[in-house]
Design a protein around this motif. Structure first.
Motif, PDB file in Angstrom:
ATOM      1  N   PHE A  47      27.663  23.459  33.526  1.00  0.00           N
ATOM      2  CA  PHE A  47      26.906  23.532  34.942  1.00  0.00           C
ATOM      3  C   PHE A  47      26.776  22.584  35.456  1.00  0.00           C
ATOM      4  O   PHE A  47      26.297  21.349  34.817  1.00  0.00           O
ATOM      5  N   SER A  48      27.374  22.292  36.753  1.00  0.00           N
ATOM      6  CA  SER A  48      27.018  20.985  37.451  1.00  0.00           C
ATOM      7  C   SER A  48      26.344  21.347  38.680  1.00  0.00           C
ATOM      8  O   SER A  48      26.593  22.232  39.494  1.00  0.00           O
ATOM      9  N   GLY A  49      25.068  20.749  38.951  1.00  0.00           N
ATOM     10  CA  GLY A  49      24.424  20.963  40.339  1.00  0.00           C
ATOM     11  C   GLY A  49      24.924  21.009  41.445  1.00  0.00           C
ATOM     12  O   GLY A  49      26.001  20.353  41.686  1.00  0.00           O
ATOM     13  N   GLY A  50      24.218  21.477  42.764  1.00  0.00           N
ATOM     14  CA  GLY A  50      24.967  21.512  43.838  1.00  0.00           C
ATOM     15  C   GLY A  50      24.468  20.130  44.595  1.00  0.00           C
ATOM     16  O   GLY A  50      24.180  19.327  44.073  1.00  0.00           O
ATOM     17  N   ASN A  51      24.643  20.443  46.100  1.00  0.00           N
ATOM     18  CA  ASN A  51      24.517  19.184  46.832  1.00  0.00           C
ATOM     19  C   ASN A  51      22.942  19.070  47.390  1.00  0.00           C
ATOM     20  O   ASN A  51      22.701  19.464  48.560  1.00  0.00           O
ATOM     21  N   HIS A 267      31.302  19.390  46.431  1.00  0.00           N
ATOM     22  CA  HIS A 267      29.728  19.517  46.632  1.00  0.00           C
ATOM     23  C   HIS A 267      29.311  20.732  46.116  1.00  0.00           C
ATOM     24  O   HIS A 267      28.019  20.938  46.602  1.00  0.00           O
ATOM     25  N   ALA A 268      30.273  21.555  45.847  1.00  0.00           N
ATOM     26  CA  ALA A 268      29.376  22.936  45.319  1.00  0.00           C
ATOM     27  C   ALA A 268      28.992  22.930  43.923  1.00  0.00           C
ATOM     28  O   ALA A 268      29.047  21.821  43.338  1.00  0.00           O
ATOM     29  N   TYR A 269      28.375  23.854  43.571  1.00  0.00           N
ATOM     30  CA  TYR A 269      27.708  24.043  42.261  1.00  0.00           C
ATOM     31  C   TYR A 269      29.154  24.279  41.410  1.00  0.00           C
ATOM     32  O   TYR A 269      30.035  25.058  41.965  1.00  0.00           O
ATOM     33  N   HIS A 270      29.254  23.930  40.110  1.00  0.00           N
ATOM     34  CA  HIS A 270      30.269  24.258  39.586  1.00  0.00           C
ATOM     35  C   HIS A 270      29.960  24.960  37.822  1.00  0.00           C
ATOM     36  O   HIS A 270      29.122  24.316  37.509  1.00  0.00           O
ATOM     37  N   ALA A 280      33.827  33.305  33.242  1.00  0.00           N
ATOM     38  CA  ALA A 280      33.499  33.294  34.415  1.00  0.00           C
ATOM     39  C   ALA A 280      33.747  31.866  35.145  1.00  0.00           C
ATOM     40  O   ALA A 280      33.207  30.873  34.326  1.00  0.00           O
ATOM     41  N   VAL A 281      34.193  31.450  36.146  1.00  0.00           N
ATOM     42  CA  VAL A 281      34.274  30.222  36.976  1.00  0.00           C
ATOM     43  C   VAL A 281      33.823  30.400  38.238  1.00  0.00           C
ATOM     44  O   VAL A 281      34.165  31.315  39.163  1.00  0.00           O
ATOM     45  N   ALA A 282      32.877  29.314  38.773  1.00  0.00           N
ATOM     46  CA  ALA A 282      32.313  29.599  40.338  1.00  0.00           C
ATOM     47  C   ALA A 282      32.285  28.124  40.707  1.00  0.00           C
ATOM     48  O   ALA A 282      32.237  27.183  40.035  1.00  0.00           O
ATOM     49  N   ALA A 283      32.547  28.043  42.032  1.00  0.00           N
ATOM     50  CA  ALA A 283      32.319  26.795  43.099  1.00  0.00           C
ATOM     51  C   ALA A 283      31.273  27.142  44.081  1.00  0.00           C
ATOM     52  O   ALA A 283      31.717  27.394  45.127  1.00  0.00           O
ATOM     53  N   SER A 284      30.147  27.680  43.805  1.00  0.00           N
ATOM     54  CA  SER A 284      29.207  28.377  44.857  1.00  0.00           C
ATOM     55  C   SER A 284      28.578  27.251  45.653  1.00  0.00           C
ATOM     56  O   SER A 284      28.126  26.021  45.287  1.00  0.00           O
ATOM     57  N   ASP A 432      17.232  25.925  38.472  1.00  0.00           N
ATOM     58  CA  ASP A 432      17.987  25.549  39.513  1.00  0.00           C
ATOM     59  C   ASP A 432      19.098  26.767  39.452  1.00  0.00           C
ATOM     60  O   ASP A 432      19.901  26.898  38.530  1.00  0.00           O
ATOM     61  N   GLN A 433      19.118  27.799  40.424  1.00  0.00           N
ATOM     62  CA  GLN A 433      19.849  28.951  40.341  1.00  0.00           C
ATOM     63  C   GLN A 433      20.822  28.890  41.534  1.00  0.00           C
ATOM     64  O   GLN A 433      20.336  28.915  42.618  1.00  0.00           O
ATOM     65  N   ALA A 434      22.167  28.835  41.356  1.00  0.00           N
ATOM     66  CA  ALA A 434      23.063  29.165  42.556  1.00  0.00           C
ATOM     67  C   ALA A 434      23.287  30.641  42.541  1.00  0.00           C
ATOM     68  O   ALA A 434      23.230  31.396  41.761  1.00  0.00           O
ATOM     69  N   ILE A 435      23.614  30.946  43.785  1.00  0.00           N
ATOM     70  CA  ILE A 435      24.056  32.403  44.035  1.00  0.00           C
ATOM     71  C   ILE A 435      25.441  32.637  43.708  1.00  0.00           C
ATOM     72  O   ILE A 435      26.284  31.713  43.926  1.00  0.00           O
ATOM     73  N   GLY A 436      25.762  33.768  43.183  1.00  0.00           N
ATOM     74  CA  GLY A 436      27.083  34.101  42.400  1.00  0.00           C
ATOM     75  C   GLY A 436      28.108  34.366  43.483  1.00  0.00           C
ATOM     76  O   GLY A 436      28.330  35.714  43.810  1.00  0.00           O
ATOM     77  N   ILE A 437      28.581  33.367  44.154  1.00  0.00           N
ATOM     78  CA  ILE A 437      29.788  33.508  45.129  1.00  0.00           C
ATOM     79  C   ILE A 437      30.608  32.607  44.910  1.00  0.00           C
ATOM     80  O   ILE A 437      30.470  31.731  44.052  1.00  0.00           O
TER      81      ILE A 437
END
Length: 494
Positions: A47-51, A267-270, A280-284, A432-437
Motif C-alpha cells: 500500500f502506497s499513500g496518495g497525494n 500520484h495515485a494510491y497504489h 486486487a490492484v488499484a491506482a485510486s 488512510d483509506q482510499a476509495i475503491g476506484i
C-alpha cells in the motif's frame, strides 16, 4: 533501534503496546525488488499513500499476523499457527476490540502506520451499520464483504529519505525484556527482507485470455439511466452512481499491472492485495478519509473530462469542465454530502472546505476536486470515523441511503471493492483509506474492471456510458501494456 528505551518508558504509560523500529538505508531499486518478491507470497499487501500529507510512505506486509475475512455476517479470523475463529459477529465491534487491544502511541519519527488493520472494506460493508440497507444479489465469485490483515510487524519505505523502517509492536508489560527481544527479532527480520531483495526473481507473467466484456451494453445501460432519472424526477434522489463493470479472463499475477499503473499514475494510491485466491490492484486518485492526529480530511473528486495527447483539446476539455453548470452542481452536491458525513464525527464548527472545485489531472482524465477538513471528536474511534463517511458519496449518490437502495435495484451484482475502500486503520489511531476506484480484482481467472458515472436529472445516457469507458482507460491501457498478449482494442458486449 528507535525510539530508545528511555523514550519508550516515557510514552508507554497509557498504552498496551508500543512500536519499535530499525531504520536502514534502501535504494529505490531495492524497494522495487522487495515489491517484486511479493508476487511469490500467498497473503500479502503493498500500500502506497496518495497525494497528501500521509502519502510519502509505502507499506509492505510480509507474513501478516492474522487474516480476517467477513462474508454475510460470518467472520473468519486465522493466525499464523493455524488457529481459526469462525463466528457470526458484528464486524465493527470485533475489529474495534483488536484495535483497542493493541492500542499504541503515535511516535514522532515513525510512519503513520506502525501496525494495525490493512486491506479493504467492500461497498457492501454498508449493510453492517446502515439499518435501511440490504443487498440482494448473486455473488458467484465469492467476493468478501471485508478482507483484512492484522499485522504487528511490517516494512515501510520513506520515499523522501530512501529509508526503510522495519517495525514490530511490543507489549509494555516487561518493557525492557521485550525491547531486548525486539532487537533480535528485528535483526532476523532485516536479514529475511534483504534475502528477498538479493534474490533474483523473474517478472511474473500476466496473460489476457479474452477481450473485455461490458456487463451492460449501451442500450441496457441507457435503460438503467432512464430508470434512475425517473427516481430523480420523483424527488427520491438528486444523483446516483450507475456502474458498468467489464469482465476479462486472465492468468498469472497482477503485479505487472501494478508496476505499469505506478508509472502511468505516480500520484495515485497504489494497492496490491492477495488473500488466498482473491487478488486486487488499484491506482485510486481519491481519498475517502484520513486521520492524522486530531485532523480529519476528505478529498472528493466529482466531475470528469477525458485527457488525450492533444494539448489543445485537453485545454478545451478543462475549460469546459470548469464552466459546466451540471458538473459544478454535481460536485457541490457531493461536497455538501462530505461535509455532512464529517459532521457526525467532528467537533462543532471545525468543518471547512479548504480548497474548492480545482482541477486535478491524472493520466487519462481530469477531475474537479475539493478538500474538506475538520477536527475529530475525541470519543470517536477509527471504525466510527470509517462508518460515518462510508461509502463515499462520490460512489453512491445523494441522499446517500436512498441512492444506495436504488443502485441495488438497478445493478443486480456485488460491487466488492469498487465503491468501497482500501488502506489502513493503525493501532495508533491514524487512518488512510482510499476509495475503491481505478482497480481490477480477480478470483481465479475472472477479472473485473469496475467503473461508473454520476446520473443527474439532465444526464445523457450515451455520455454517461462513455464516461464509464473513459474512467476505465487508465487500467485497461496499463493491463494491455503489462500483459504478454499485447494491446486489445475491442470491447464485446454480453
Amino acid at each position: 533501534m528507535f525510539p530508545k528505551i528511555d523514550e519508550l518508558k516515557r510514552i508507554a504509560a497509557s498504552y498496551n503496546f508500543v512500536p519499535v523500529a530499525m531504520k536502514v538505508p534502501l535504494t529505490k531499486n531495492e524497494e522495487e525488488q522487495l515489491l517484486l518478491s511479493l508476487a511469490h507470497d500467498e497473503d500479502t499487501v503493498y500500500f502506497s499513500g496518495g497525494n497528501h500529507a500521509l502519502g510519502n510512505y509505502s507499506y509492505f506486509v510480509i507474513e501478516p499476523t492474522r487474516r480476517i475475512t467477513v462474508l454475510d455476517g460470518v467472520l473468519t479470523d486465522s493466525d499464523n499457527q493455524g488457529n481459526k475463529i469462525i463466528e457470526e459477529v458484528n464486524p465493527h465491534d470485533y475489529l474495534e476490540e483488536i484495535l483497542k487491544k493493541y492500542k499504541q502511541p503515535v511516535v514522532p519519527g515513525l510512519p503513520p502506520f506502525t501496525g494495525g488493520l490493512i486491506g479493504y472494506f467492500s461497498y457492501e460493508y454498508t449493510k453492517y451499520y446502515q439499518k435501511h440497507i440490504s443487498f440482494q444479489h448473486a455473488n458467484p465469485d465469492n467476493i468478501q464483504d471485508i478482507g483484512l490483515f492484522c499485522c504487528n510487524k511490517l516494512v515501510t519505505y520513506d520515499h523522501d529519505k530512501n529509508e526503510m523502517s522495519l517495525i514490530v509492536s511490543i507489549s509494555v508489560k516487561d518493557l525492557e525484556v521485550n525491547y531486548e527481544q525486539a532487537k533480535e527479532e528485528l535483526e532476523k527480520f532485516r536479514a529475511s527482507v534483504f534475502a528477498r531483495i538479493r534474490q533474483t526473481y523473474e517478472i511474473p507473467q500476466l496473460r489476457l485470455m479474452s477481450d473485455f466484456r461490458m456487463h451492460f451494453n449501451e442500450v441496457e445501460y441507457a435503460n438503467k439511466v432512464q430508470s434512475a432519472k425517473k427516481q430523480i424526477a420523483a424527488g427520491d434522489i438528486f444523483q446516483l452512481i450507475m456502474s458498468n463493470p467489464q469482465e476479462i479472463n486472465l492468468t498469472g499475477d497482477l503485479l505487472p499491472l501494478l508496476e505499469r499503473l505506478m508509472i502511468d499514475e505516480p500520484h495515485a494510491y497504489h494497492f496490491y492485495f492477495k488473500q488466498g485466491r482473491f487478488a486486487a490492484v488499484a491506482a485510486s486518485p481519491e481519498t475517502l478519509i484520513t486521520r492524522q492526529g486530531k485532523e480529519l480530511a476528505s478529498y472528493p473528486l466529482a466531475g470528469t473530462r477525458k485527457l488525450t495527447t492533444d494539448n489543445v483539446k485537453n485545454q478545451k476539455n478543462c475549460a469546459e469542465l470548469l464552466d459546466s453548470a451540471k458538473e459544478l452542481a454535481e460536485h457541490n452536491m457531493l461536497v455538501d454530502l462530505g461535509r455532512n458525513d464529517l459532521g457526525q464525527i467532528s467537533k462543532f464548527g471545525t468543518i471547512q472546505v479548504t480548497k474548492h472545485a480545482f482541477l486535478e489531472k491524472f493520466a487519462t482524465v481530469v477531475h474537479l476536486a475539493s478538500v474538506i477538513k475538520s477536527q475529530a471528536l475525541p470519543e470517536k474511534s477509527a471504525l466510527d470515523i470509517l462508518d460515518a463517511v462510508f461509502p463515499a458519496g462520490t460512489l453512491s449518490g445523494a441522499p446517500k441511503v436512498r441512492a444506495i437502495q436504488i443502485i441495488n435495484e438497478l445493478e443486480h451484482f456485488k460491487r466488492g471493492i469498487y465503491g468501497g475502500s482500501f488502506g489502513y486503520l493503525s493501532f495508533s489511531g491514524e487512518i488512510d483509506q482510499a476509495i475503491g476506484i481505478r482497480l481490477l480484482h480477480r478470483n481465479g481467472q475472472k477479472g473485473i474492471l469496475h467503473t461508473g458515472a454520476g446520473i443527474v436529472a439532465d444526464s445523457i445516457a450515451k455520455n454517461e456510458y462513455q464516461e464509464c469507458l473513459n474512467k476505465a482507460r487508465s487500467v485497461r491501457n496499463a493491463l494491455t501494456q503489462a500483459s504478454t498478449r499485447g494491446e486489445i482494442d475491442g470491447i464485446t458486449n454480453r
